[in-house]
Design an enzyme around this catalytic site. Structure first.
Site, PDB file in Angstrom:
ATOM      1  N   ILE A 289       0.845  -1.192   0.000  1.00  0.00           N
ATOM      2  CA  ILE A 289       0.000   0.000   0.000  1.00  0.00           C
ATOM      3  C   ILE A 289       0.883   1.245   0.000  1.00  0.00           C
ATOM      4  O   ILE A 289       1.901   1.278   0.701  1.00  0.00           O
ATOM      5  CB  ILE A 289      -0.881   0.035   1.266  1.00  0.00           C
ATOM      6  N   CYS A 290       0.458   2.271  -0.743  1.00  0.00           N
ATOM      7  CA  CYS A 290       1.103   3.587  -0.667  1.00  0.00           C
ATOM      8  C   CYS A 290       0.016   4.655  -0.790  1.00  0.00           C
ATOM      9  O   CYS A 290      -1.155   4.379  -0.563  1.00  0.00           O
ATOM     10  CB  CYS A 290       2.192   3.756  -1.728  1.00  0.00           C
ATOM     11  N   ARG A 291       0.388   5.862  -1.147  1.00  0.00           N
ATOM     12  CA  ARG A 291      -0.589   6.948  -1.240  1.00  0.00           C
ATOM     13  C   ARG A 291      -1.550   6.753  -2.410  1.00  0.00           C
ATOM     14  O   ARG A 291      -2.756   6.851  -2.268  1.00  0.00           O
ATOM     15  CB  ARG A 291       0.127   8.305  -1.361  1.00  0.00           C
TER      16      ARG A 291
ATOM     17  N   MET B 234      -3.960   4.965  -0.511  1.00  0.00           N
ATOM     18  CA  MET B 234      -4.661   5.622   0.588  1.00  0.00           C
ATOM     19  C   MET B 234      -5.613   6.714   0.098  1.00  0.00           C
ATOM     20  O   MET B 234      -6.552   7.067   0.795  1.00  0.00           O
ATOM     21  CB  MET B 234      -3.667   6.185   1.604  1.00  0.00           C
TER      22      MET B 234
END
Length: 122
Positions: free
Chosen positions: A70-72, A99
């Protein structure tokens, strides 16, 4: 429904919520953003290994396990998934929306910043 980008399965928000609800040991979910981004809001119980730290820990991660990154926005996590695949990891997935798409619960602060990959085996 999952789709594939450059050999990496992309996970939607609904699929991620289902994975979290099932509370299975795998896939191991890892946030690959920077510390300040993680502190500003992350998925509860999800550890942080910043993207630039992954190469120093990749040899200590269990290649037989499955991972979901997961990242932005989904871009850094996709690149990290591609890197891990190049290093021999067969089951690495990406949270496609990052996110920015997450509309569920958040936790704030330095909940779990991984110092030793063995922490992920708990």
């Amino acid at each position: 429904m999952s789709r594939d980008v450059d050999g990496i399965t992309q996970i939607s928000t609904d699929e991620l919520k289902a994975i979290i609800t099932n509370q299975a040991k795998e896939p191991i979910i890892i946030d690959v953003r920077e510390v300040d981004e993680y502190e500003d809001g992350h998925l509860p119980g999800v550890p942080l290994i910043p993207m630039n730290v992954i190469p120093t820990m990749v040899d200590q991660l269990d290649q037989s396990k499955s991972y979901l990154l997961i990242c932005r926005s989904g871009r850094r996590s996709q690149n990290t998934a591609l890197y891990m695949k190049e290093q021999g990891f067969a089951n690495v997935r990406n949270y496609e929306g990052g996110m920015l798409d997450w509309d569920g619960e958040l936790t704030f602060g330095q909940e779990w910043i991984v110092k030793d990959p063995k922490e992920l085996d708990t």
